[in-house]
Design a protein around this motif. Structure first.
Motif, PDB file in Angstrom:
ATOM      1  N   GLU A  15       0.870  -1.176   0.000  1.00 39.37           N
ATOM      2  CA  GLU A  15       0.000   0.000   0.000  1.00 39.37           C
ATOM      3  C   GLU A  15       0.904   1.222   0.000  1.00 39.37           C
ATOM      4  O   GLU A  15       1.591   1.491   0.984  1.00 39.37           O
ATOM      5  CB  GLU A  15      -0.894  -0.005   1.229  1.00 39.37           C
ATOM      6  N   PRO A  16       0.954   1.977  -1.086  1.00 39.42           N
ATOM      7  CA  PRO A  16       1.904   3.087  -1.163  1.00 39.42           C
ATOM      8  C   PRO A  16       1.551   4.214  -0.200  1.00 39.42           C
ATOM      9  O   PRO A  16       0.369   4.527  -0.002  1.00 39.42           O
ATOM     10  CB  PRO A  16       1.791   3.553  -2.615  1.00 39.42           C
ATOM     11  N   ARG A  34      -2.713   8.195 -20.933  1.00 39.24           N
ATOM     12  CA  ARG A  34      -1.755   7.304 -21.579  1.00 39.24           C
ATOM     13  C   ARG A  34      -1.243   6.212 -20.640  1.00 39.24           C
ATOM     14  O   ARG A  34      -0.817   5.152 -21.090  1.00 39.24           O
ATOM     15  CB  ARG A  34      -0.551   8.094 -22.120  1.00 39.24           C
ATOM     16  N   VAL A  35      -1.263   6.453 -19.338  1.00 39.59           N
ATOM     17  CA  VAL A  35      -0.642   5.533 -18.383  1.00 39.59           C
ATOM     18  C   VAL A  35      -1.532   4.303 -18.170  1.00 39.59           C
ATOM     19  O   VAL A  35      -2.715   4.421 -17.860  1.00 39.59           O
ATOM     20  CB  VAL A  35      -0.377   6.229 -17.034  1.00 39.59           C
ATOM     21  N   LEU A  36      -0.923   3.124 -18.346  1.00 37.55           N
ATOM     22  CA  LEU A  36      -1.639   1.868 -18.128  1.00 37.55           C
ATOM     23  C   LEU A  36      -1.337   1.276 -16.758  1.00 37.55           C
ATOM     24  O   LEU A  36      -2.201   0.628 -16.157  1.00 37.55           O
ATOM     25  CB  LEU A  36      -1.254   0.852 -19.210  1.00 37.55           C
ATOM     26  N   ALA A  37      -0.121   1.464 -16.263  1.00 35.70           N
ATOM     27  CA  ALA A  37       0.257   0.884 -14.969  1.00 35.70           C
ATOM     28  C   ALA A  37       1.610   1.434 -14.547  1.00 35.70           C
ATOM     29  O   ALA A  37       2.391   1.926 -15.368  1.00 35.70           O
ATOM     30  CB  ALA A  37       0.319  -0.648 -15.053  1.00 35.70           C
ATOM     31  N   PHE A  38       1.880   1.337 -13.246  1.00 36.37           N
ATOM     32  CA  PHE A  38       3.180   1.665 -12.673  1.00 36.37           C
ATOM     33  C   PHE A  38       3.797   0.392 -12.110  1.00 36.37           C
ATOM     34  O   PHE A  38       3.094  -0.440 -11.530  1.00 36.37           O
ATOM     35  CB  PHE A  38       3.041   2.651 -11.508  1.00 36.37           C
ATOM     36  N   VAL A  39       5.094   0.269 -12.250  1.00 35.56           N
ATOM     37  CA  VAL A  39       5.832  -0.744 -11.503  1.00 35.56           C
ATOM     38  C   VAL A  39       6.894  -0.026 -10.685  1.00 35.56           C
ATOM     39  O   VAL A  39       7.706   0.729 -11.219  1.00 35.56           O
ATOM     40  CB  VAL A  39       6.478  -1.806 -12.419  1.00 35.56           C
ATOM     41  N   LEU A 132       1.618  -1.185  -9.305  1.00 35.31           N
ATOM     42  CA  LEU A 132       0.737  -0.202  -8.686  1.00 35.31           C
ATOM     43  C   LEU A 132      -0.188   0.393  -9.743  1.00 35.31           C
ATOM     44  O   LEU A 132       0.223   0.667 -10.865  1.00 35.31           O
ATOM     45  CB  LEU A 132       1.544   0.924  -8.033  1.00 35.31           C
ATOM     46  N   ARG A 133      -1.408   0.610  -9.367  1.00 35.94           N
ATOM     47  CA  ARG A 133      -2.369   1.410 -10.113  1.00 35.94           C
ATOM     48  C   ARG A 133      -2.515   0.943 -11.573  1.00 35.94           C
ATOM     49  O   ARG A 133      -2.452   1.755 -12.517  1.00 35.94           O
ATOM     50  CB  ARG A 133      -1.977   2.879 -10.046  1.00 35.94           C
ATOM     51  N   ALA A 138      -7.228  -6.683 -16.577  1.00 34.49           N
ATOM     52  CA  ALA A 138      -6.556  -7.278 -17.733  1.00 34.49           C
ATOM     53  C   ALA A 138      -5.134  -6.741 -17.875  1.00 34.49           C
ATOM     54  O   ALA A 138      -4.199  -7.494 -18.171  1.00 34.49           O
ATOM     55  CB  ALA A 138      -7.358  -7.009 -19.002  1.00 34.49           C
ATOM     56  N   ILE A 139      -4.954  -5.431 -17.659  1.00 33.04           N
ATOM     57  CA  ILE A 139      -3.620  -4.838 -17.714  1.00 33.04           C
ATOM     58  C   ILE A 139      -2.748  -5.427 -16.606  1.00 33.04           C
ATOM     59  O   ILE A 139      -1.569  -5.767 -16.829  1.00 33.04           O
ATOM     60  CB  ILE A 139      -3.696  -3.303 -17.573  1.00 33.04           C
ATOM     61  N   ALA A 140      -3.304  -5.557 -15.414  1.00 34.05           N
ATOM     62  CA  ALA A 140      -2.549  -6.123 -14.294  1.00 34.05           C
ATOM     63  C   ALA A 140      -2.057  -7.523 -14.623  1.00 34.05           C
ATOM     64  O   ALA A 140      -0.888  -7.861 -14.379  1.00 34.05           O
ATOM     65  CB  ALA A 140      -3.413  -6.146 -13.036  1.00 34.05           C
ATOM     66  N   GLU A 141      -2.919  -8.337 -15.201  1.00 36.65           N
ATOM     67  CA  GLU A 141      -2.517  -9.706 -15.534  1.00 36.65           C
ATOM     68  C   GLU A 141      -1.423  -9.729 -16.596  1.00 36.65           C
ATOM     69  O   GLU A 141      -0.539 -10.592 -16.568  1.00 36.65           O
ATOM     70  CB  GLU A 141      -3.732 -10.515 -15.996  1.00 36.65           C
TER      71      GLU A 141
END
Length: 304
Positions: A15-16, A34-39, A132-133, A138-141
């Motif tokens: 949890e950030p 534009r942002v799909l996800a953060f790592v 994160l986020r 589907a993007i997470a997977e």
């Protein structure tokens, strides 16, 4: 079908803190829609509550051209990935700094597999990091699956070098050592790479067990035996081709964000003790001067 490696990757969560979430808000505002996800990765992941640690993100986007609004920037991001940006936020006297790298999710998926000759992505993202986020499930997977691919491919490129029997620290330590040697990095020994692995020993033990079965009574795993000489030659060519690419990436990063050159030199100083002061001309034209600076830093012992 049950995939124990993928399950381990999915379970890497946190949890950030509010300051981290605020930085992500700023990044999304800088690249709207534009942002799909953060790592989230790097040393600050181990010290998330330490505001002196710079945050490190990979930010996955859907399209380079739309993200950058520039054909030149998009071309550079595609051919010399990633593009690096800097952002900071002050709140209540606490300054949070962040370096983040832009890559499309499609590119990340490709570079997490054997389709990528260089270990820049599959080496880095087989190490601990946290999604994160993500925009949706589907993007997470897709991110989880790519990271699991990176873990498996990294193992395939390291385990044969220490077969037939080795501990998880020896397997992953040798792989990260080989990966570090392909870039301009200060890590210079197998023992140093093993120390990095041992910080997360439970994680690497679990992954190694998922890949090769339980260890013997001495903590060693039985590994598949193949021709290690062929793999050693592959790593040799990764080193030959990888170091010039690292110089280009450093120069690309220095051009992309304010303070990029100073950041790179400060990081090298922290790791290696080498203190290099660029000339005004080098500050003004970092891309032009990158080969000369890289050579001088190497001669000074910044890279092993």
């Amino acid at each position: 079908m049950n995939d124990p490696v993928l399950d381990i990757i999915r379970d890497e969560k946190l949890e950030p803190p509010a300051r981290v979430s605020a930085i992500m808000d700023m990044i999304e505002a800088r690249h709207p829609d534009r942002v799909l996800a953060f790592v989230y990765y790097g040393s600050s992941l181990r010290e998330i509550d330490n505001p002196e640690k710079m945050l490190d993100f990979y930010v996955f986007v859907d399209d380079y051209r739309k993200t950058h609004g520039s054909r030149v920037r998009a071309w550079l991001n595609r051919h010399i990935p990633p593009a690096v940006f800097y952002i900071e936020r002050e709140d209540g006297g606490v300054l949070t700094t962040c370096k983040y790298s832009i890559m499309t999710l499609d590119e990340f998926e490709r570079r997490s597999t054997k389709r990528a000759f260089h270990s820049q992505v599959w080496g880095r993202f087989s190490q601990p990091c946290v999604l994160l986020r993500a925009r949706d499930a589907a993007i997470a997977e897709r991110v989880y699956a790519a990271r699991a691919d990176a873990v498996r491919y990294m193992a395939s490129q390291s385990a044969p070098l220490v077969a037939p029997l080795a501990s998880s620290a020896e397997i992953w330590g040798r792989g990260f050592y080989e990966s570090y040697r392909t870039e301009l990095r200060p890590e210079s020994s197998v023992s140093r790479a093993q120390e990095i692995v041992e910080r997360f020993s439970d994680r690497y033990d679990a992954i190694t067990t998922a890949l090769y079965g339980p260890p013997n009574e001495h903590g060693d795993y039985t590994l598949p035996v193949c021709n290690p000489r062929a793999l050693e030659r592959t790593w040799f060519w990764r080193r030959v081709r990888g170091k010039p690419r690292s110089i280009l990436r450093i120069a690309h990063g220095a051009l992309t964000f304010d303070g990029g050159l100073d950041y790179a030199l400060r990081k090298l100083k922290n790791h290696s003790g080498v203190d290099y002061e660029p000339t005004p001309f080098q500050r003004k034209y970092p891309l032009l001067c990158a080969p000369v600076m890289g050579w001088k830093l190497w001669r000074m012992g910044a890279f092993r």
